[in-house]
Design a protein around this motif. Structure first.
Motif, PDB file in Angstrom:
ATOM      1  N   LYS A  23       0.703  -1.180  -0.009  1.00 51.65           N
ATOM      2  CA  LYS A  23       0.018   0.134   0.108  1.00 51.65           C
ATOM      3  C   LYS A  23       0.925   1.195  -0.045  1.00 51.65           C
ATOM      4  N   GLY A  24       2.009   1.155   0.798  1.00 56.25           N
ATOM      5  CA  GLY A  24       2.765   2.417   0.930  1.00 56.25           C
ATOM      6  C   GLY A  24       3.489   2.926  -0.295  1.00 56.25           C
ATOM      7  N   VAL A  25       3.805   1.925  -1.282  1.00 56.02           N
ATOM      8  CA  VAL A  25       4.622   2.380  -2.397  1.00 56.02           C
ATOM      9  C   VAL A  25       3.686   2.808  -3.742  1.00 56.02           C
ATOM     10  N   ILE A  26       2.329   2.422  -3.475  1.00 58.67           N
ATOM     11  CA  ILE A  26       1.256   3.066  -4.261  1.00 58.67           C
ATOM     12  C   ILE A  26       0.932   4.217  -4.263  1.00 58.67           C
ATOM     13  N   ASN A  27       1.090   4.690  -2.375  1.00 61.05           N
ATOM     14  CA  ASN A  27       0.835   6.022  -2.127  1.00 61.05           C
ATOM     15  C   ASN A  27       2.030   6.809  -2.797  1.00 61.05           C
ATOM     16  N   ASP A  28       3.100   6.235  -2.678  1.00 54.78           N
ATOM     17  CA  ASP A  28       4.526   6.902  -2.876  1.00 54.78           C
ATOM     18  C   ASP A  28       4.376   7.258  -4.651  1.00 54.78           C
ATOM     19  N   ALA A  29       3.463   6.471  -5.178  1.00 55.98           N
ATOM     20  CA  ALA A  29       3.632   6.845  -6.637  1.00 55.98           C
ATOM     21  C   ALA A  29       2.700   7.821  -6.962  1.00 55.98           C
ATOM     22  N   GLY A  30       2.017   8.304  -5.723  1.00 49.90           N
ATOM     23  CA  GLY A  30       1.192   9.490  -5.805  1.00 49.90           C
ATOM     24  C   GLY A  30      -0.230   9.118  -6.248  1.00 49.90           C
ATOM     25  N   VAL A  31      -0.641   8.069  -5.745  1.00 48.42           N
ATOM     26  CA  VAL A  31      -2.098   7.577  -5.928  1.00 48.42           C
ATOM     27  C   VAL A  31      -2.574   7.006  -4.298  1.00 48.42           C
ATOM     28  N   PRO A  32      -3.407   8.105  -4.120  1.00 45.69           N
ATOM     29  CA  PRO A  32      -4.051   7.616  -2.747  1.00 45.69           C
ATOM     30  C   PRO A  32      -4.525   6.072  -2.819  1.00 45.69           C
ATOM     31  N   PHE A  33      -4.074   5.276  -1.846  1.00 44.70           N
ATOM     32  CA  PHE A  33      -4.585   3.979  -1.763  1.00 44.70           C
ATOM     33  C   PHE A  33      -4.651   3.473  -0.542  1.00 44.70           C
ATOM     34  N   SER A  34      -5.867   2.902   0.123  1.00 41.26           N
ATOM     35  CA  SER A  34      -5.553   2.285   1.208  1.00 41.26           C
ATOM     36  C   SER A  34      -5.749   0.768   1.264  1.00 41.26           C
ATOM     37  N   GLY A  35      -5.868  -0.121   0.283  1.00 36.62           N
ATOM     38  CA  GLY A  35      -6.268  -1.464   0.161  1.00 36.62           C
ATOM     39  C   GLY A  35      -7.172  -1.803  -1.052  1.00 36.62           C
ATOM     40  N   HIS A  36      -6.851  -2.972  -1.550  1.00 36.72           N
ATOM     41  CA  HIS A  36      -7.666  -3.552  -2.525  1.00 36.72           C
ATOM     42  C   HIS A  36      -9.179  -3.345  -2.056  1.00 36.72           C
ATOM     43  N   THR A  37      -9.779  -3.619  -0.912  1.00 38.59           N
ATOM     44  CA  THR A  37     -10.965  -3.444  -0.413  1.00 38.59           C
ATOM     45  C   THR A  37     -11.729  -2.309  -0.919  1.00 38.59           C
ATOM     46  N   GLU A  38     -10.931  -1.175  -0.745  1.00 41.10           N
ATOM     47  CA  GLU A  38     -11.604   0.021  -0.824  1.00 41.10           C
ATOM     48  C   GLU A  38     -11.338   0.409  -2.348  1.00 41.10           C
ATOM     49  N   TYR A  39     -10.183  -0.103  -2.915  1.00 42.75           N
ATOM     50  CA  TYR A  39     -10.032   0.246  -4.167  1.00 42.75           C
ATOM     51  C   TYR A  39     -11.228  -0.400  -5.183  1.00 42.75           C
ATOM     52  N   LEU A  40     -11.354  -1.763  -4.806  1.00 43.62           N
ATOM     53  CA  LEU A  40     -12.235  -2.633  -5.505  1.00 43.62           C
ATOM     54  C   LEU A  40     -14.039  -1.814  -5.357  1.00 43.62           C
ATOM     55  N   ALA A  41     -14.200  -1.286  -4.253  1.00 47.25           N
ATOM     56  CA  ALA A  41     -15.311  -0.612  -4.148  1.00 47.25           C
ATOM     57  C   ALA A  41     -15.634   0.538  -4.967  1.00 47.25           C
ATOM     58  N   GLU A  42     -14.577   1.357  -4.950  1.00 48.92           N
ATOM     59  CA  GLU A  42     -14.400   2.519  -6.016  1.00 48.92           C
ATOM     60  C   GLU A  42     -14.685   2.211  -7.460  1.00 48.92           C
ATOM     61  N   GLN A  43     -13.770   1.024  -7.842  1.00 48.67           N
ATOM     62  CA  GLN A  43     -13.651   0.704  -9.059  1.00 48.67           C
ATOM     63  C   GLN A  43     -15.085   0.162  -9.415  1.00 48.67           C
ATOM     64  N   THR A  44     -15.957  -0.493  -8.728  1.00 43.92           N
ATOM     65  CA  THR A  44     -17.025  -1.058  -9.270  1.00 43.92           C
ATOM     66  C   THR A  44     -18.274  -0.180  -8.642  1.00 43.92           C
ATOM     67  N   HIS A  45     -17.994   0.953  -8.363  1.00 41.14           N
ATOM     68  CA  HIS A  45     -19.010   1.861  -7.679  1.00 41.14           C
ATOM     69  C   HIS A  45     -19.905   1.261  -6.878  1.00 41.14           C
TER      70      HIS A  45
END
Ligand SMILES: NC(=O)C1=CN([C@@H]2O[C@H](COP(=O)(O)OP(=O)(O)OC[C@H]3O[C@@H](n4cnc5c(N)ncnc54)[C@H](O)[C@@H]3O)[C@@H](O)[C@H]2O)C=CC1
Ligand SMILES: NCC(=O)COP(=O)(O)O
Length: 332
Positions: A120-142
């Motif tokens: 999770k840390g290195v994705i944030n270091d890449a400039g993308v706020p990211f807290s986990g697959h769980t939250e990302y999947l929720a966002e991406q599937t609306h």
């Protein structure tokens, strides 16, 4: 003859153990067709490093794979990756593998997705706020609300809150959140796990579940009213119980699942009982997603010593859930 379900497996953080674990999928039992989503050169290099005799083949939807090959849906790395060495340049690559898996699941091409660990840390270091697959999947599937649940050691442990600082937990625990989480948990225990009338143990937030309000008031002001309302609607909810004794065998024997209020209230118990064999499943999604119970283990990457057990369990549960998702049957 019907075709086997196609399951997408994302290889996760390229510097972690994900790429070498997915190379072991040929050993995993089960009848699904497995498609790894990753950079094909990365996989070939890790296979060579570990001396794994393996043939990689580009995934083509309509062409059945040759026996003994591992199918790869190629997503290119941004920069070469070395085991154990994180590089923020590859943060967006990791997300691109997830996007491909989600798109395939939403389109019905994949019956389920299984995720190897991301950092999770290195994705944030890449400039993308990211807290986990769980939250990302929720966002991406609306999907407005999803629930993280881990399965292992004879337990199912769901979380009311997931990846947020401990300091933020009490404020996040609103009646609306708790009610939605319990309804999703209940619905998926019925629909995905085939439990007709699930019994759920609910933890308190505070020591001794608040000690009658002397050690915190969230139990009185938030948890108990929500449980009362949902019980009136027919749910079997036990609690709020003190978390320090909720996981005793006599209590667990009374229930089908536990709802913990925050990440480190529930997961240490489950991981103590089943680390390396547990599975993380996201409830409430329109697609099936399971994952390993461990992280990127940078200390083991490239060593060949990482245990693939949790990935195999995650694949097995994905196959079971995908079958139920495709043909929902009557509850047991
Ligand atoms: N599903 C996911 O994407 C998950 C990702 N993570 C992420 O992983 C990163 C590292 O997290 P950590 O807390 O260090 O946990 P970790 O699970 O990567 O490592 C904890 C300990 O367990 C060992 N370990 C982990 N997986 C193993 C395996 N398959 N076989 C043998 N030993 C294994 C590691 O060597 C280490 O000693 C973090 O960025 C975290 O957010 C953590 C959990 C799940
Ligand atoms: N402890 C579980 C974890 O961190 C994995 O979360 P997610 O990436 O599946 O959301």
């Amino acid at each position: 003859m019907s075709r086997p379900p196609v399951i997408a497996i994302t290889a996760g953080e390229p510097a972690g153990i994900g790429p070498e674990l997915v190379l072991r999928l040929a050993e995993a039992p089960g009848a699904s067709r497995r498609v790894v989503i990753a950079d094909r050169t990365l996989l070939a290099e890790r296979a060579r490093l570990l001396g794994l005799p393996l043939t990689l083949a580009d995934y083509r939807r309509e062409a059945a794979p040759a026996p003994g090959t591992l199918e790869v849906l190629h997503v290119p790395l941004a920069a070469p990756s070395r085991p154990g060495v994180l590089d923020a340049a590859n943060g967006r690559y990791v997300l691109a593998t997830l996007v491909a898996a989600i798109a395939g699941c939403m389109a019905g091409e994949f019956a389920a997705m299984v995720t190897a660990p991301v950092h999770k840390g290195v994705i944030n270091d890449a400039g993308v706020p990211f807290s986990g697959h769980t939250e990302y999947l929720a966002e991406q599937t609306h999907t407005p609300r999803v629930v993280m649940m881990l399965v292992g050691g004879g337990m199912r442990v769901a979380l009311a809150t997931t990846h947020l600082p401990l300091r933020a937990v009490p404020d996040a625990l609103t009646p609306a959140l708790l009610s939605e989480v319990l309804q999703i948990l209940h619905a998926d225990l019925v629909g995905k796990f085939g439990i007709a009338a699930p019994r759920i143990l609910v933890a308190g937030l505070n020591p001794h579940a608040g000690e009658g309000g002397h050690l915190g008031r969230e139990e009185i002001e938030v948890i108990e009213p929500v449980l009362a309302t949902l019980r009136a609607g027919g749910m079997h909810l036990i609690g709020p119980l003190p978390a320090d004794t909720l996981f005793n065998p006599d209590k667990l024997a009374q229930a089908d699942a536990v709802l913990a209020m925050y990440h480190d209230q529930g997961l240490p118990v489950l991981k103590h009982a089943s680390f390396g064999q547990g599975v993380n499943v996201t409830l409430g999604l329109p697609i099936v997603r399971t994952s390993v119970d461990h992280g990127t283990a940078l200390d083991l990457a490239g060593s060949g010593r990482a245990d693939p057990g949790s990935l195999f369990e995650a694949l097995a549960l994905a196959e079971t859930l995908a079958a139920r998702h495709a043909a929902p049957g009557p509850a047991r």
